[in-house]
Motif scaffolding. Structure first.
Motif, PDB file in Angstrom:
ATOM      1  N   ARG A 184      -3.281  24.671   9.887  1.00  0.00           N
ATOM      2  CA  ARG A 184      -3.454  23.362  10.514  1.00  0.00           C
ATOM      3  C   ARG A 184      -2.753  23.311  11.860  1.00  0.00           C
ATOM      4  N   PRO A 185      -3.479  22.880  12.902  1.00  0.00           N
ATOM      5  CA  PRO A 185      -2.801  22.740  14.192  1.00  0.00           C
ATOM      6  C   PRO A 185      -1.842  21.549  14.158  1.00  0.00           C
ATOM      7  N   ILE A 186      -0.666  21.728  14.753  1.00  0.00           N
ATOM      8  CA  ILE A 186       0.329  20.657  14.775  1.00  0.00           C
ATOM      9  C   ILE A 186       0.766  20.430  16.212  1.00  0.00           C
ATOM     10  N   ASP A 187       0.742  19.167  16.625  1.00  0.00           N
ATOM     11  CA  ASP A 187       1.214  18.803  17.954  1.00  0.00           C
ATOM     12  C   ASP A 187       2.594  18.169  17.797  1.00  0.00           C
ATOM     13  N   LEU A 188       3.633  18.923  18.172  1.00  0.00           N
ATOM     14  CA  LEU A 188       5.005  18.450  17.954  1.00  0.00           C
ATOM     15  C   LEU A 188       5.434  17.402  18.982  1.00  0.00           C
ATOM     16  N   ALA A 189       4.484  17.001  19.855  1.00  0.00           N
ATOM     17  CA  ALA A 189       4.800  15.931  20.802  1.00  0.00           C
ATOM     18  C   ALA A 189       4.316  14.584  20.269  1.00  0.00           C
ATOM     19  N   THR A 190       3.450  14.613  19.247  1.00  0.00           N
ATOM     20  CA  THR A 190       2.860  13.376  18.745  1.00  0.00           C
ATOM     21  C   THR A 190       3.497  12.995  17.414  1.00  0.00           C
ATOM     22  N   TRP A 191       4.386  11.998  17.467  1.00  0.00           N
ATOM     23  CA  TRP A 191       5.099  11.558  16.257  1.00  0.00           C
ATOM     24  C   TRP A 191       4.583  10.209  15.823  1.00  0.00           C
ATOM     25  N   GLU A 192       4.252  10.106  14.547  1.00  0.00           N
ATOM     26  CA  GLU A 192       3.825   8.824  14.002  1.00  0.00           C
ATOM     27  C   GLU A 192       4.939   8.242  13.152  1.00  0.00           C
ATOM     28  N   ARG A 193       5.017   6.910  13.146  1.00  0.00           N
ATOM     29  CA  ARG A 193       6.012   6.237  12.304  1.00  0.00           C
ATOM     30  C   ARG A 193       5.299   5.275  11.383  1.00  0.00           C
ATOM     31  N   LEU A 194       5.783   5.193  10.165  1.00  0.00           N
ATOM     32  CA  LEU A 194       5.197   4.266   9.209  1.00  0.00           C
ATOM     33  C   LEU A 194       6.320   3.704   8.350  1.00  0.00           C
ATOM     34  N   GLU A 195       6.321   2.373   8.187  1.00  0.00           N
ATOM     35  CA  GLU A 195       7.331   1.774   7.311  1.00  0.00           C
ATOM     36  C   GLU A 195       6.969   2.051   5.861  1.00  0.00           C
ATOM     37  N   VAL A 196       7.975   2.289   5.037  1.00  0.00           N
ATOM     38  CA  VAL A 196       7.745   2.606   3.627  1.00  0.00           C
ATOM     39  C   VAL A 196       6.919   1.510   2.957  1.00  0.00           C
ATOM     40  N   ASP A 197       7.285   0.244   3.215  1.00  0.00           N
ATOM     41  CA  ASP A 197       6.601  -0.858   2.547  1.00  0.00           C
ATOM     42  C   ASP A 197       5.122  -0.900   2.922  1.00  0.00           C
ATOM     43  N   GLU A 198       4.886  -0.718   4.231  1.00  0.00           N
ATOM     44  CA  GLU A 198       3.516  -0.709   4.745  1.00  0.00           C
ATOM     45  C   GLU A 198       2.719   0.432   4.091  1.00  0.00           C
ATOM     46  N   ALA A 199       3.339   1.618   4.020  1.00  0.00           N
ATOM     47  CA  ALA A 199       2.668   2.798   3.453  1.00  0.00           C
ATOM     48  C   ALA A 199       2.308   2.567   1.993  1.00  0.00           C
ATOM     49  N   PHE A 200       3.230   1.942   1.247  1.00  0.00           N
ATOM     50  CA  PHE A 200       2.965   1.720  -0.184  1.00  0.00           C
ATOM     51  C   PHE A 200       1.903   0.642  -0.398  1.00  0.00           C
ATOM     52  N   ILE A 201       1.967  -0.427   0.405  1.00  0.00           N
ATOM     53  CA  ILE A 201       0.963  -1.483   0.248  1.00  0.00           C
ATOM     54  C   ILE A 201      -0.418  -0.910   0.559  1.00  0.00           C
ATOM     55  N   LEU A 202      -0.466  -0.072   1.591  1.00  0.00           N
ATOM     56  CA  LEU A 202      -1.728   0.516   2.037  1.00  0.00           C
ATOM     57  C   LEU A 202      -2.282   1.525   1.030  1.00  0.00           C
ATOM     58  N   HIS A 203      -1.424   2.425   0.556  1.00  0.00           N
ATOM     59  CA  HIS A 203      -1.935   3.565  -0.213  1.00  0.00           C
ATOM     60  C   HIS A 203      -1.660   3.482  -1.717  1.00  0.00           C
ATOM     61  N   ALA A 204      -0.695   2.621  -2.122  1.00  0.00           N
ATOM     62  CA  ALA A 204      -0.404   2.544  -3.557  1.00  0.00           C
ATOM     63  C   ALA A 204      -0.639   1.133  -4.090  1.00  0.00           C
ATOM     64  N   GLY A 205      -0.881   0.171  -3.169  1.00  0.00           N
ATOM     65  CA  GLY A 205      -1.244  -1.170  -3.599  1.00  0.00           C
ATOM     66  C   GLY A 205      -0.109  -2.048  -4.104  1.00  0.00           C
ATOM     67  N   TRP A 206       1.148  -1.716  -3.770  1.00  0.00           N
ATOM     68  CA  TRP A 206       2.250  -2.600  -4.173  1.00  0.00           C
ATOM     69  C   TRP A 206       3.393  -2.493  -3.170  1.00  0.00           C
ATOM     70  N   SER A 207       4.306  -3.476  -3.221  1.00  0.00           N
ATOM     71  CA  SER A 207       5.399  -3.520  -2.267  1.00  0.00           C
ATOM     72  C   SER A 207       6.726  -3.159  -2.934  1.00  0.00           C
ATOM     73  N   PRO A 208       7.238  -1.957  -2.670  1.00  0.00           N
ATOM     74  CA  PRO A 208       8.511  -1.566  -3.281  1.00  0.00           C
ATOM     75  C   PRO A 208       9.698  -2.343  -2.720  1.00  0.00           C
ATOM     76  N   VAL A 209       9.536  -2.950  -1.537  1.00  0.00           N
ATOM     77  CA  VAL A 209      10.638  -3.720  -0.971  1.00  0.00           C
ATOM     78  C   VAL A 209      10.763  -5.053  -1.698  1.00  0.00           C
ATOM     79  N   ARG A 210       9.619  -5.661  -2.050  1.00  0.00           N
ATOM     80  CA  ARG A 210       9.663  -6.942  -2.756  1.00  0.00           C
ATOM     81  C   ARG A 210      10.176  -6.751  -4.183  1.00  0.00           C
TER      82      ARG A 210
END
Lengths: 188, 313
Positions: free
Chosen positions: B147-173
């Motif tokens: 897999r090609p990787i571009d080490l200049a392109t960094w993405e950030r995602l909040e844990v809560d956002e990631a879980f709501i999006l991909h697991a359907g629940w809020s671990p922060v709540r």
């Protein structure tokens, strides 16, 4: 019950009454999180593969499985008739035999795997011998082994064979790969 | 003369030469990076009396003491005594961890910076990885496991956002520790972009035992985890400096270990005393050096970048 620490490739387990085989498993531990075992498991009946993740404390059901040696007799429509050592007949359906029917010859001994007394899989001997019934004649004196041609064996199965193999020859086929292994004897 | 017995370990070591040469360069590049930025290289004890309590990290005992699972508590004591920029690379030990990216003994880089928070630690980490990539490959574009990787392109995602999006629940709540780990591995991590650096940040407070609460959002810990090419490479905190809160979190963790039937460790009173004397606001990060070597050596298994892998469980 099987404990998660006993997981390994090839282990047979049961989930919701269905038998599975572990085809791959990996220790994973997300940062500061608990130890998990991510597995790929294959349903031994349908052949489908699914992902399943276990926690270290989980318990896994052990399937009731046993293997028996049966002798193949004949095909009856979509069913295949086998015999045990007491000459008791047993019918195995097409869904159990699948592609392996190409290698079933009368009197061949196979291992049949049962789950809760239901046959789910057969294992053929690694090699079987078949006679070539149809192939183009090879060029005279051509003994090259890296050039192949197509040949039909008794029962209709087609394989690639070296040029020196002729009609009437008996060859050995590796049932695990479905490929030609070597020539056993030359035909009349 | 009797024949020399066949030794697979000898053959393995011989084939490892290129990977170990690369690993050696990476160690030197890491040292150069921090020294150039006025960080002091330090060494803290490997054999310790009190490992930091973590629910899921088991320490290897060593006589009446333990082998460190991380140098964190000693390095923070140095911060409290006026060392403002420090780093350390050395062995850490975690019992029962063995897999394609885990060995019970492994090499960890930890670095700490006073008067900083987890965002500064992220900037340091980003600069470090760019420094290593440029020196090794002359570029920030690498390939890992096809897999090609571009080490200049960094993405950030909040844990809560990631879980709501991909697991359907809020671990922060409402935090569910058991479900959190399972869903992280089964739903969240597989959804990450497969190559480029990905920073998962702002963990539920329950999942950041040594991290500060986010100002204005006390239910969230200032913690991030870095993934590159699917490898979990580093973890960082804005350090918790409140001695009372730290002591309480240690107690909760020790109780939960006890309830789970796991060994409990002595409390590190020296560390708590240092916090009482005063730890400046600080950030720290821990990076798996073996995994970094895997990334740059394009190795699928941690065993491909270490000289010996027979260290006992």
């Amino acid at each position: 019950m099987i404990s998660v620490s006993d997981l390994r490739k090839g282990l047979k387990i049961e989930i919701d009454g269905e038998p599975y085989e572990v085809v791959d498993f990996q220790f994973v531990k997300p940062g500061k999180g608990q130890a998990l075992y991510r597995c790929k498991i294959r349903n031994l009946v349908s052949g489908g593969t699914i992902d399943k993740t276990y926690r270290a404390a989980d318990k896994i059901q052990k399937p009731d499985m046993h293997e028996r040696d049966l002798t193949y007799s004949y095909a009856d429509g979509d069913n295949f008739v086998f015999m045990d050592e007491n000459y008791e007949q047993m019918l195995l359906g097409h869904e159990v035999i699948g592609e392996q029917k190409a290698f079933l010859v009368e009197e061949i001994e196979v291992k049949v795997l049962f789950h809760n007394n239901r046959p789910i899989e057969i294992t053929l001997p690694n090699f079987i011998e078949r006679t070539i019934v149809e192939t183009e004649p090879g060029a005279r004196g051509d003994t090259a082994t890296n050039v192949n041609k197509s040949a039909k064996v008794q029962g209709g199965y087609e394989i690639a064979v070296p040029l020196f193999v002729n009609e009437g020859d008996t060859v050995r086929i590796d049932t695990r790969t479905g490929k030609y292994a070597d020539r056993v004897s030359k035909g009349g | 003369m009797s024949p020399i017995p066949f030794d697979p370990q000898h053959l393995r070591l011989k084939t490892l030469h290129p990977a170990l040469a690369l690993r050696s360069r990476i160690l030197q590049l890491i040292r150069g990076f921090f020294v150039d930025r006025d960080f002091l290289e330090v060494e803290t004890p490997v054999r310790i009396a009190a490992p930091a309590p973590e629910l899921h990290i088991d320490a290897q005992s060593s006589g009446t003491a333990y082998l460190r699972t991380s140098p964190e508590l000693h390095m923070k004591r140095m911060l409290a005594s006026g060392f403002e920029r420090i780093f350390q690379m050395g062995p850490c030990f975690r019992r029962g961890e063995r897999g394609p990216v885990h060995h019970p003994e492994y090499t960890m880089l930890e670095f700490y910076r006073a008067h900083a928070d987890y965002r500064d630690a992220l900037a340091d980490t980003k600069a470090l990885i760019a420094h290593v990539a440029k020196a090794l490959h002359g570029s920030l574009n690498i390939v890992y496991q096809g897999r090609p990787i571009d080490l200049a392109t960094w993405e950030r995602l909040e844990v809560d956002e990631a879980f709501i999006l991909h697991a359907g629940w809020s671990p922060v709540r409402s935090y569910d520790a058991d479900r959190f780990d399972l869903d992280l591995v089964d739903c969240v991590e597989p959804a990450f972009p497969k190559g480029n650096p990905m920073v998962l940040m702002d963990y539920p407070i329950e999942a950041g035992a040594l991290a500060r609460r986010k100002p204005g959002r006390p239910e969230v810990a200032e913690r991030w985890e870095l993934y590159i090419g699917g490898l979990e490479l580093a973890n960082a905190f804005s350090e918790l400096t409140d001695a009372d809160e730290q002591e309480e979190r240690f107690e909760i963790c020790t109780r939960r270990r006890n309830d789970a039937g796991r060994e409990t460790y002595p409390r590190d009173d020296e560390f708590l005393a240092a916090l009482r004397r005063g730890l400046p606001p600080a950030a720290g990060a821990a990076l798996g050096v073996d995994r970094l070597a895997m990334l740059f050596a394009d190795a699928a298994d941690l065993g491909d970048v270490v000289a010996f892998q027979e260290s006992p469980d």
